[in-house]
Structures are given as C-alpha cells and as structure tokens.
Design a protein around this motif. Structure first.
Motif, mmCIF file in Angstrom:
data_model
loop_
_atom_site.group_PDB
_atom_site.id
_atom_site.type_symbol
_atom_site.label_atom_id
_atom_site.label_comp_id
_atom_site.label_asym_id
_atom_site.label_seq_id
_atom_site.Cartn_x
_atom_site.Cartn_y
_atom_site.Cartn_z
ATOM 1 N N PHE A 10 0.801 -1.219 -0.066
ATOM 2 C CA PHE A 10 -0.011 -0.160 -0.112
ATOM 3 C C PHE A 10 1.015 1.324 0.020
ATOM 4 O O PHE A 10 0.538 2.170 -0.387
ATOM 5 N N LEU A 11 1.892 1.114 0.793
ATOM 6 C CA LEU A 11 2.791 2.414 0.761
ATOM 7 C C LEU A 11 3.380 2.531 -0.543
ATOM 8 O O LEU A 11 3.538 3.803 -1.037
ATOM 9 N N ALA A 12 3.821 1.589 -1.524
ATOM 10 C CA ALA A 12 4.333 1.794 -2.830
ATOM 11 C C ALA A 12 3.124 2.211 -3.574
ATOM 12 O O ALA A 12 3.435 2.952 -4.646
ATOM 13 N N LEU A 13 1.791 1.978 -3.234
ATOM 14 C CA LEU A 13 0.696 2.581 -4.068
ATOM 15 C C LEU A 13 0.568 4.062 -4.156
ATOM 16 O O LEU A 13 0.230 4.634 -4.947
ATOM 17 N N VAL A 14 0.760 4.500 -2.967
ATOM 18 C CA VAL A 14 0.590 6.128 -2.694
ATOM 19 C C VAL A 14 1.889 6.907 -2.340
ATOM 20 O O VAL A 14 1.685 8.185 -2.675
ATOM 21 N N ALA A 64 2.831 12.287 -4.352
ATOM 22 C CA ALA A 64 2.584 12.989 -5.402
ATOM 23 C C ALA A 64 3.406 14.241 -5.443
ATOM 24 O O ALA A 64 3.158 15.395 -5.548
ATOM 25 N N GLY A 65 4.800 14.039 -4.761
ATOM 26 C CA GLY A 65 5.837 15.102 -4.521
ATOM 27 C C GLY A 65 5.502 16.028 -3.340
ATOM 28 O O GLY A 65 6.580 16.774 -3.048
ATOM 29 N N VAL A 66 4.795 15.650 -2.216
ATOM 30 C CA VAL A 66 4.529 16.360 -1.006
ATOM 31 C C VAL A 66 5.042 15.278 -0.157
ATOM 32 O O VAL A 66 4.638 14.141 0.215
ATOM 33 N N ARG A 67 6.128 15.667 0.891
ATOM 34 C CA ARG A 67 6.645 14.961 1.681
ATOM 35 C C ARG A 67 5.848 14.746 3.108
ATOM 36 O O ARG A 67 5.190 15.652 3.629
ATOM 37 N N ALA A 68 5.625 13.803 3.537
ATOM 38 C CA ALA A 68 4.849 13.433 4.868
ATOM 39 C C ALA A 68 5.462 12.144 5.663
ATOM 40 O O ALA A 68 6.318 11.467 5.049
ATOM 41 N N VAL A 69 4.872 12.164 6.616
ATOM 42 C CA VAL A 69 5.274 10.829 7.675
ATOM 43 C C VAL A 69 3.922 10.005 7.377
ATOM 44 O O VAL A 69 2.716 10.430 7.433
ATOM 45 N N LEU A 70 4.275 8.579 7.100
ATOM 46 C CA LEU A 70 3.066 7.742 6.706
ATOM 47 C C LEU A 70 3.052 6.671 7.817
ATOM 48 O O LEU A 70 4.204 6.164 8.293
ATOM 49 N N LEU A 71 1.930 6.389 8.375
ATOM 50 C CA LEU A 71 1.793 5.221 9.143
ATOM 51 C C LEU A 71 0.851 4.241 8.621
ATOM 52 O O LEU A 71 -0.294 4.163 8.550
ATOM 53 N N ALA A 72 1.592 2.977 8.371
ATOM 54 C CA ALA A 72 0.774 2.042 7.510
ATOM 55 C C ALA A 72 0.680 0.599 8.267
ATOM 56 O O ALA A 72 1.598 0.154 8.678
ATOM 57 N N PHE A 73 -0.612 0.450 8.345
ATOM 58 C CA PHE A 73 -0.658 -0.631 9.316
ATOM 59 C C PHE A 73 -0.694 -2.009 8.328
ATOM 60 O O PHE A 73 -1.181 -2.008 7.238
ATOM 61 N N GLY A 208 -6.808 3.286 -7.382
ATOM 62 C CA GLY A 208 -6.192 3.872 -8.633
ATOM 63 C C GLY A 208 -5.941 5.427 -8.552
ATOM 64 O O GLY A 208 -5.086 6.092 -9.340
ATOM 65 N N GLU A 209 -6.818 6.115 -7.927
ATOM 66 C CA GLU A 209 -6.835 7.645 -7.612
ATOM 67 C C GLU A 209 -6.323 8.048 -6.340
ATOM 68 O O GLU A 209 -6.354 9.448 -6.193
ATOM 69 N N LEU A 210 -5.882 7.180 -5.537
ATOM 70 C CA LEU A 210 -5.483 7.665 -4.196
ATOM 71 C C LEU A 210 -4.347 8.486 -4.221
ATOM 72 O O LEU A 210 -4.109 9.668 -3.357
ATOM 73 N N ARG A 211 -3.082 8.058 -4.965
ATOM 74 C CA ARG A 211 -1.934 8.867 -4.768
ATOM 75 C C ARG A 211 -2.179 10.288 -5.181
ATOM 76 O O ARG A 211 -1.990 11.314 -4.534
ATOM 77 N N SER A 212 -2.886 10.379 -6.139
ATOM 78 C CA SER A 212 -3.254 11.957 -6.821
ATOM 79 C C SER A 212 -4.105 12.501 -6.017
ATOM 80 O O SER A 212 -3.848 13.951 -5.576
ATOM 81 N N THR A 213 -5.213 11.964 -5.464
ATOM 82 C CA THR A 213 -5.953 12.555 -4.480
ATOM 83 C C THR A 213 -5.274 13.201 -3.087
ATOM 84 O O THR A 213 -5.513 14.177 -2.753
ATOM 85 N N LEU A 214 -4.573 12.111 -2.371
ATOM 86 C CA LEU A 214 -3.916 12.289 -1.307
ATOM 87 C C LEU A 214 -2.962 13.411 -1.555
ATOM 88 O O LEU A 214 -2.786 14.385 -0.565
ATOM 89 N N GLY A 215 -2.252 13.489 -2.529
ATOM 90 C CA GLY A 215 -1.271 14.402 -3.012
ATOM 91 C C GLY A 215 -1.845 15.644 -3.018
ATOM 92 O O GLY A 215 -1.079 16.687 -2.482
ATOM 93 N N ARG A 216 -3.033 15.739 -3.686
ATOM 94 C CA ARG A 216 -3.822 17.157 -3.781
ATOM 95 C C ARG A 216 -4.144 17.679 -2.229
ATOM 96 O O ARG A 216 -4.010 18.789 -2.094
ATOM 97 N N TRP A 217 -4.557 16.637 -1.561
ATOM 98 C CA TRP A 217 -4.935 17.174 -0.178
ATOM 99 C C TRP A 217 -3.829 17.813 0.607
ATOM 100 O O TRP A 217 -3.970 18.835 1.306
ATOM 101 N N LEU A 218 -2.581 16.854 0.568
ATOM 102 C CA LEU A 218 -1.423 17.361 1.075
ATOM 103 C C LEU A 218 -0.757 18.944 0.640
ATOM 104 O O LEU A 218 -0.338 19.739 1.472
ATOM 105 N N ARG A 219 -1.048 18.963 -0.575
ATOM 106 C CA ARG A 219 -0.491 20.368 -1.017
ATOM 107 C C ARG A 219 -1.367 21.490 -0.563
ATOM 108 O O ARG A 219 -0.932 22.477 -0.251
#
Length: 456
Positions: A10-14, A64-73, A208-219
């Motif tokens: 999942f980390l590789a996906l996002v 999507a280019g935005v650095r973050a801390v990720l907590l993957a279960f 399939g849209e999660l990386r772009s959507t998550l990146g948009r929110w983080l930006r």
C-alpha cells in the motif's frame, strides 16, 4: 473488499518513495506483559507470514511530490492490532513529524486493540490520541486513508480523528468490528460509503486515484496565504438595484450565479470536505473545502441558495477551525433565505449549530473574507459573515428578516411587502452606507474601497 494489500504494497501504491524510520528499542517480556500463553508463538508466525516485526510500518515519503510521515498498518500481523510496541512506533513517528514539520498520513487497517496485552494495549489509544493532539496543536495536517478493515480504537483515533478522512470503496469501517456487532446489525452501516453519508468521512476514493487525491490534499493543507483571501469579483449584475424589492427579486432570480459558479471561477482546483463529524451532511445547503487560488490555498464555506441545515453550519465550523490551525485564510459566500426551520432541524440542534459557527468566525485564527452573492436571510446568513470584512455583490441583499415575514409581523397586507423591503434598507448600497459592508471597484465601480467603521 476482496483484495487486501500488505502495508508495504500500500505504501508503494501511494508514495513516490518511502524510507522507514528507525524502530524504537526495547523487548517485550516472554508472552507479553500479561504472560498470555502462546503470544510469542503467534507473533513469530505473524512475522514469518508478513515479514514485519510489528503491526505498523512508519516512515517518510513523498506523495505526489509532497513529503509526509506515513503510518501504514499491516493487517496480516495479528489483525493490525495495537499493542505497546505499536504505540512506541506511532509515538516516535508523530514526534518525527513535529520535529520536521511534516503532515501525517495514517493508512489504517486494523481490528482494534491487542487482546493478548489486555488493558495495556487499550491504553495505547490514549497515547495515540495525545500524539495526534500535539500534532494538531503544532499546526500540522493529518489526512487518514481508511482501508479494509478499519474498526475499533484504530478507526476511532487514527482514522476518524484525522483532519480529512479518505476511504477505499467497499472497506469495512466502523467502531464495532464484524465479530462484536449485534446479530441483527445492518452490515451496510459499517462501510466506507455509509461513513461518508453519515458525515464521518470526506470521500470514497478508488485505489487507482488515491495517490493523486492524497497528494492534492497534502498540497492544499500545507500552502496557505500570509494574509486574507482576495475578494471574488461579481459574476452577475453590475448595476445596483433601484429599490429594496428589486434587490430581493434579483437575489432570488433562478438564473443568478450561485456558489458553484463562484468557486469554479475563483479556484484552479479544489477538494471538498464533507460532513460535520456528528452524523450529518448538508450537500444541498453548504459547500466546504480547500482550493488553490493564485498558487496558494484558501479554505471556503459557501451557502448554495437553499436553507442551511444544522449539519451545514457544523461543517463550516469544522472548516474554519481547521483552517485556523493550519494558517489558511477563509472565504465564505453568503447565500441563503435563512436557516432551515422545520422540526427536524430543531431536533438536529439548529440553534447550537448556528451558535458554534458564530463563535468560530468570531474567534477565527486566520482572516475570514465574506462575499454576499445572493440572499442574506437573517441570522442563518449572518453566522457565516466576517465582522468588518464583508462585501456584497450588486445582485444580493442582506436583511434582518424576509420582507414578506416582516410585513406579516407588522400586520401589513401583501400589497405592502415591496414598501417594507425599502424600509428594511437591505440593498447592497444601503448596507455600505450603513457601514455594514465594504465597497470596492470590483463590486461597485468607481467607489474605491471604504472600510466599515462598525462591526456587523
């Protein structure tokens, strides 16, 4: 959901890249703190099956280019359950986020607290809640992705406690897991879609849209302005109304530009917040979210021209408080005949919801800019208006009460409604002359900008 990727899949996906944080040192006593027979063996089997030493993988990466801390279960490790060692990892990850000023992204897939560690496991929820609260106070965003399943305390802290909650389609999401619900419970209530409908999550997003959507929110949540949001220009009439009733008629015209048109013209792109986190949504009465204007982020809360329901006011309150913590200015668009006044609205707490919004605007930590774009119906509209920073378009009005209702209260006949509208002095130019709104060339050509000497 039938497909359940591992934490690292999942980390590789996002993420564009991912670097795991150092793991906190320490060892558990034999069979854990309770001496639960067979606990060590269960952990060993879980480690062999998943390749992980605990139920969560923590690190930094770019989404999507935005650095973050990720907590993957890792659900394959004892159901993604939280134990003391899980708490150690999460605490260290949150501390790293605060030290390096990074947003936090929990990728939640858990069945809850680990029974083999008893109450020591359950109290990890308090530990996680404190770390989340400290991160919130530090002005850092938290955007959760709830996977399948997301239940128990993990959902109630890392998931539902985030600023923005995204969910995978069909995921099982709810406080009660499938094995502890009443036998007659409707399984449809424990889904990602149901949580969005109930206002507890913001959107269902396909994998399939999660990386772009998550990146948009983080930006959006990491790029605010230093000052107030610019005032939008009018999209409708440019000439001023000749009478009070003319102002009312124009504001009520079906073809007059509404909130959606203003938001589309103002933002290059935007992302919507949904729900009041109290069981309600008001998509027909209030639009809330964050968008990009001139390369920076502005939060928005916009009435749509319909009566605003309690959930709409609570969602706007949620937005203004979140924007304040993140240092993002707010744009509000006023357009409502008034607050919903049916019996259901009263049962849903209309008064307290409006009171909370008045308080949020009054105590806002970042500037709030208001534009009245249509009807300004009494306190249900005023709650969204910024004192001293409110403008009004030429095809709008603002009134203590609707002219028809004012005439009825004064025991005047229908033929006196138009004259009553004039007496109420509700036209945009009346409001400016009374010092209740500000003027500017973009709204009233040739007027310059006059600041109100009074507060609304």
């Amino acid at each position: 959901m039938t497909d359940r990727p591992s934490a690292r899949e999942f980390l590789a996906l996002v993420t564009d890249d991912f670097t795991e944080l150092p793991r906190p040192a320490g060892q558990s006593p034999p069979d854990g703190p309770l001496g639960w027979p067979g606990y060590d063996a269960a952990r060993a089997r879980a480690a062999e099956r998943t390749g992980e030493e605990e139920s969560v993988v923590c690190g930094t990466g770019r989404v999507a280019g935005v650095r973050a801390v990720l907590l993957a279960f890792e659900f394959g490790f004892l159901g993604g359950s939280l134990g003391r060692r899980t708490g150690d990892r999460l605490e260290a990850a949150y501390a790293h986020a605060r030290e390096h000023r990074l947003p936090v992204v929990p990728l939640v897939a858990t069945g809850g607290s680990r029974m083999q560690e008893g109450m020591l496991a359950l109290t990890q929820l308090q530990r996680v809640a404190r770390e989340s609260a400290l991160t919130r106070e530090a002005g850092l965003a938290q955007v959760a992705v709830v996977r399948d399943p997301a239940t128990g305390g993990g959902w109630a802290t890392l998931g539902a406690g985030a600023d923005v909650v995204l969910a995978l389609p069909g995921a099982q999401v709810g406080f009660a897991g499938s094995r502890v619900r009443p036998p007659d419970a409707d399984p449809a209530a424990y889904t990602a879609e149901a949580q969005v409908a109930a206002g507890s999550a913001d959107a269902v997003v396909p994998a399939g849209e999660l990386r772009s959507t998550l990146g948009r929110w983080l930006r959006l949540l990491t790029a605010g302005w230093d000052g107030p949001a610019p005032v939008p220009g009018p999209l409708g009439a440019r000439d001023l109304p000749v009478s009070g009733w003319d102002a009312v008629r124009r504001a009520r015209a079906p073809g007059r530009p509404r909130a959606g048109a203003y938001l589309d013209a103002y933002f290059t792109h935007r992302a919507a917040l949904s729900g009041d986190r109290c069981g309600g949504t008001d998509p027909d009465g209030m639009l809330c979210g964050f968008g990009e204007h001139a390369g920076r982020t502005v939060a928005y809360a916009a009435q749509t021209g319909a009566a605003t329901r309690p959930a709409g006011y609570r969602t706007a309150t949620r937005l203004i408080r979140l924007a304040g913590r993140l240092g993002i200015p707010v744009l509000t668009l006023v357009d409502t005949p008034g607050a919903a006044n049916d019996a259901e609205a009263e049962r849903e707490g209309a008064g307290p919801a409006i009171a909370e919004l008045f308080g949020a605007v009054a105590a806002a930590r970042t500037p709030v800019t208001t534009l009245v774009i249509g009807e300004g119906g009494s306190g249900g509209a005023l709650a969204l208006a910024a004192p001293g920073r409110t403008w009004a378009t030429p095809d709008s009005y603002f009134s203590v009460i609707a002219p028809e209702l004012a005439a009825a209260i004064l025991k005047r006949g229908p033929g006196e409604v138009e004259a009553t509208a004039d007496q109420l002095r509700l036209r945009p130019q009346d409001l400016a002359e009374l010092g209740l709104t500000r003027t500017g060339d973009q709204l009233f050509p040739g007027t310059g900008d006059r600041r109100s000497e009074e507060r609304m």
